[in-house]
Every structure is written in C-alpha cells, then in structure tokens.
Design a protein around this motif. Sequence first.
Motif, PDB file in Angstrom:
ATOM      1  N   VAL A  26       0.894  -1.376   0.008  1.00  0.00           N
ATOM      2  CA  VAL A  26      -0.010   0.158   0.244  1.00  0.00           C
ATOM      3  C   VAL A  26       0.883   1.479  -0.188  1.00  0.00           C
ATOM      4  CG1 VAL A  26      -2.099  -1.143   0.935  1.00  0.00           C
ATOM      5  CG2 VAL A  26      -0.283  -0.349   2.496  1.00  0.00           C
ATOM      6  N   SER A  27       0.557   2.186  -0.887  1.00  0.00           N
ATOM      7  CA  SER A  27       1.347   3.494  -0.935  1.00  0.00           C
ATOM      8  C   SER A  27       0.448   4.780  -0.721  1.00  0.00           C
ATOM      9  CB  SER A  27       2.008   3.424  -2.231  1.00  0.00           C
ATOM     10  OG  SER A  27       2.500   2.053  -2.569  1.00  0.00           O
ATOM     11  N   SER A  28       1.102   5.848  -0.154  1.00  0.00           N
ATOM     12  CA  SER A  28       0.561   6.911  -0.296  1.00  0.00           C
ATOM     13  C   SER A  28       1.883   8.217   0.276  1.00  0.00           C
ATOM     14  CB  SER A  28      -0.665   7.286   0.806  1.00  0.00           C
ATOM     15  OG  SER A  28      -0.844   8.618   0.777  1.00  0.00           O
ATOM     16  N   PHE A  29       2.559   8.304  -0.967  1.00  0.00           N
ATOM     17  CA  PHE A  29       3.835   9.342  -0.748  1.00  0.00           C
ATOM     18  C   PHE A  29       4.748   8.260  -0.023  1.00  0.00           C
ATOM     19  CE2 PHE A  29       0.252  12.343  -0.357  1.00  0.00           C
ATOM     20  CZ  PHE A  29       0.771  13.265  -1.626  1.00  0.00           C
ATOM     21  N   GLY A  30       4.966   7.140  -0.207  1.00  0.00           N
ATOM     22  CA  GLY A  30       5.648   6.106   0.317  1.00  0.00           C
ATOM     23  C   GLY A  30       5.185   4.811   0.341  1.00  0.00           C
ATOM     24  N   ASN A  31       5.954   3.680   0.109  1.00  0.00           N
ATOM     25  CA  ASN A  31       5.503   2.237   0.104  1.00  0.00           C
ATOM     26  C   ASN A  31       5.598   1.495   1.231  1.00  0.00           C
ATOM     27  OD1 ASN A  31       5.043   2.884  -2.669  1.00  0.00           O
ATOM     28  ND2 ASN A  31       7.192   2.491  -3.245  1.00  0.00           N
ATOM     29  N   GLY A  43      -2.052  -1.124  -3.808  1.00  0.00           N
ATOM     30  CA  GLY A  43      -3.150  -0.133  -3.789  1.00  0.00           C
ATOM     31  C   GLY A  43      -2.612   1.374  -3.155  1.00  0.00           C
ATOM     32  N   SER A  44      -2.988   2.467  -3.840  1.00  0.00           N
ATOM     33  CA  SER A  44      -2.327   3.543  -3.486  1.00  0.00           C
ATOM     34  C   SER A  44      -3.286   4.751  -3.611  1.00  0.00           C
ATOM     35  CB  SER A  44      -1.314   3.944  -4.478  1.00  0.00           C
ATOM     36  OG  SER A  44      -2.100   4.373  -5.886  1.00  0.00           O
ATOM     37  N   PHE A  45      -2.932   5.690  -2.561  1.00  0.00           N
ATOM     38  CA  PHE A  45      -4.038   6.921  -2.289  1.00  0.00           C
ATOM     39  C   PHE A  45      -3.135   8.070  -2.804  1.00  0.00           C
ATOM     40  CE2 PHE A  45      -5.925   9.933   0.757  1.00  0.00           C
ATOM     41  CZ  PHE A  45      -7.044  10.098  -0.065  1.00  0.00           C
ATOM     42  N   LEU A  46      -3.788   9.169  -3.385  1.00  0.00           N
ATOM     43  CA  LEU A  46      -3.094  10.458  -3.772  1.00  0.00           C
ATOM     44  C   LEU A  46      -1.936  10.277  -4.541  1.00  0.00           C
ATOM     45  CD1 LEU A  46      -3.761  12.341  -0.490  1.00  0.00           C
ATOM     46  CD2 LEU A  46      -5.084  12.328  -2.486  1.00  0.00           C
ATOM     47  N   TYR A  47      -0.962   9.682  -4.081  1.00  0.00           N
ATOM     48  CA  TYR A  47       0.550   9.611  -4.993  1.00  0.00           C
ATOM     49  C   TYR A  47       1.253   8.133  -4.422  1.00  0.00           C
ATOM     50  CZ  TYR A  47       4.930  10.093  -6.737  1.00  0.00           C
ATOM     51  OH  TYR A  47       6.192  10.053  -7.531  1.00  0.00           O
ATOM     52  N   SER A  48       1.752   7.499  -5.441  1.00  0.00           N
ATOM     53  CA  SER A  48       2.623   6.638  -5.166  1.00  0.00           C
ATOM     54  C   SER A  48       3.724   6.301  -6.330  1.00  0.00           C
ATOM     55  CB  SER A  48       2.061   5.303  -5.213  1.00  0.00           C
ATOM     56  OG  SER A  48       1.364   4.965  -6.657  1.00  0.00           O
ATOM     57  N   ASP A  49       4.713   5.753  -6.125  1.00  0.00           N
ATOM     58  CA  ASP A  49       5.862   5.509  -7.090  1.00  0.00           C
ATOM     59  C   ASP A  49       6.540   4.125  -6.614  1.00  0.00           C
ATOM     60  OD1 ASP A  49       8.060   5.338  -8.697  1.00  0.00           O
ATOM     61  OD2 ASP A  49       8.601   7.400  -8.365  1.00  0.00           O
ATOM     62  N   THR A  50       6.255   3.092  -7.365  1.00  0.00           N
ATOM     63  CA  THR A  50       6.638   1.738  -6.985  1.00  0.00           C
ATOM     64  C   THR A  50       7.533   1.258  -8.404  1.00  0.00           C
ATOM     65  OG1 THR A  50       6.441  -0.224  -5.932  1.00  0.00           O
ATOM     66  CG2 THR A  50       4.726   0.535  -7.497  1.00  0.00           C
ATOM     67  N   GLY A  51       7.855  -0.072  -8.136  1.00  0.00           N
ATOM     68  CA  GLY A  51       8.540  -0.950  -9.182  1.00  0.00           C
ATOM     69  C   GLY A  51       7.630  -1.507 -10.196  1.00  0.00           C
ATOM     70  N   THR A  52       7.945  -2.847 -10.283  1.00  0.00           N
ATOM     71  CA  THR A  52       7.092  -3.701 -11.014  1.00  0.00           C
ATOM     72  C   THR A  52       5.883  -4.062 -10.313  1.00  0.00           C
ATOM     73  OG1 THR A  52       8.767  -4.302 -12.633  1.00  0.00           O
ATOM     74  CG2 THR A  52       7.125  -5.636 -12.459  1.00  0.00           C
ATOM     75  N   VAL A  53       4.532  -4.084 -10.835  1.00  0.00           N
ATOM     76  CA  VAL A  53       3.519  -4.760 -10.293  1.00  0.00           C
ATOM     77  C   VAL A  53       2.994  -5.870 -11.019  1.00  0.00           C
ATOM     78  CG1 VAL A  53       1.164  -4.480  -9.296  1.00  0.00           C
ATOM     79  CG2 VAL A  53       2.929  -2.543  -9.009  1.00  0.00           C
TER      80      VAL A  53
END
Length: 344
Positions: A26-31, A43-53
Amino acid sequence: MKYSKLGLLLSCVIFSAASVAAPVQVSSFGNLPADREVNGFHGSFLYSDTGTVSGFDLPILGYSEMDQLNGFQLGLISGSHIRNGMNGAAFGLFNWHGGYDQGVNFSLANQVNDIDGVNLGIYSGATGTVHGVSLGAVTTSGNMYGLNVGAIANYTTGRVKGLNIAPFNWTGQKTDGVNVSVLNHTGDVKGVNIGALGNWSEGNITGVNLGIVNVSGDVTGLNFAPINKSGNVVGANISALNWSGDVTGFNFGAVNIANNVQGMNLGVVNVSNDVNGLNFGVINTTMKTSGTDIGIINYAGATNFQFGLVNVAEDLEGLQIGVVNVAMNAAVPVLPIANFHMTF
C-alpha cells in the motif's frame, strides 16, 4: 571457521528475504513495505511510486507511477504513469506509458509509446507504433497497423497499413489500405482514398481516389471526383475537370487537360499535347499529333482523321470530313465537305 560459515548463511537468508517480492503493498507518498516489486496487490492513495506490479493495481484519487505493470490496473478518479510499459489492461482518468504496451488502455486520455492492442479514449496517442486499434475523438500515432477511428481526426506521422476512419485523416507517409474521411492527406497510397471533400496525396496512388477534389502524384487505377489533378495516369480519370500529365487509358469529363494520351479523351473540351488514340468531344485541341478527332470543332498539329463541323490541321495525313476543312499542307488548304492529303 564456524563463525564465517554462519555469517555467510545469515547473509544469504537476509538477501533472499529482501529479494522476495511483496505480495501486498500500500502506498501514499511512500510504500509499505518498501519493496520495488509486487506480486499480488498494490493499492495507492493520492500519490505512489513503485517498481514492477504483477497482479492488481488499485490507485485511488490521485496519481501513481511505476516501472512496469503485468496485470490489471483500475484507477478510481486516478491517472498513472508506467515508465516501461504494460502487459494487461489499464483503466483510469489518464494513461501515460513509456516502453511497450501489450493489452488494453481505456481512459479519457492515453499517451503511450508502442502498443500491441487497443487504445480507447477521448484522446488516444502513441509516439511509436500501434499494432491493433486506436479509438478516440482524436488519435495520434507514429505508425499505424490496424484500425484508426477518430470522431474528429486521425494524425499519423509515419505509415498507415489498415483502415483510417475520421472526419480528417492526416498521414505523413504511405498508406496501404483505406482512408475514409471528409478530407484525407497522405503520401503514397496503395488502396482506396474516400474523401467527402477531397483527397490530397503528396505521393502516388495505386488504387482508387474518390472525392470532390483529388490531388495526387501519379495514379495507377481510378480517379473519380468532380475535380481531378494528378501526375501521370495509368487507368481512368472520371470527373468534371481532369488535369493530368501523361494518360494511358481513359479520360472522361466535361474538360480533359492532359499532356500525352495513349487511349481516349471523351469530354466536352479535350486539350492535349499528343493523342495516340481518339479525341471525342465538342471541342478537341491537340497541339502536336492526334490519331482521330471527332467533334464539333477539331484542331490538331498533325492528324490522320477528323470529323466535325470545323476541322483544322497543320499537317494532314489522311481525311477530313466536315462543313469547313482546313489542311495547311493540302493542295487546296480549305475545302467544304471533305479534304484529303496523303504523302506517298
């Protein structure tokens, strides 16, 4: 020695644990957890940055970024940026993808690089190549292999191989297939151009041009429109006004203007440089040599046969039949009914 082996074993365990993809993130300005790979749910809210899903991605109310998607993304009032492409399907407010997509994009606006699949949106764009289908009010692409349907326009900077349907089609290079539009622009065409207003081809046509105004380079096939302007034609020009270079085949129109004709001019007014064949019209004018002229008024630099009310030839090698017959090289240059001259 025992401590060294134990340390190596612990290091391997820690590294293996760290390299395992997270099943849930789960992500929201962090993972949470902070992995760069997710096999399962993200799942993310507002902003997320991750690798491969790999699995299911659910961004809610905002903007998400990731390296790659393998699976299904459902954006709830959300847009996404996938840096290295997608395998699967992405639904959201907007899709901005680099790399190579395989699957379906559905959003208000799609901007991808290369795609093998379907782009569906109010705006559907691809900077690279589309293999498949683009549907939108406006579609853009580098090269298009498949089906382009635009409610307003299709804009392709490269080549189209397939079907373009829109009020306005602009293809920068070659079209292999069919353009259907109010106005079509393309380079070379192998296939069919259908334009309610017109077809503008900066290259050559092999096939059929249908429109109100057709402008093209050389044509091998059929030009059919109230106005045809082309280079050399091998085939047929059918129009109110045909204006061509050399024609091998058939000109049918109210006014036919051509350089050299191998075949037939059929019109109200026929104007040519050379005609190896037949001029049939009200007024036939051939600057150099004509085979046969049949009309009301016939003029030729040189001819073998003329039939009309007024026949004029600078050099007659044959027969004139008409009310007034003028052959400048005949023994009697002007005669009623008929004039004859033949060099033996």
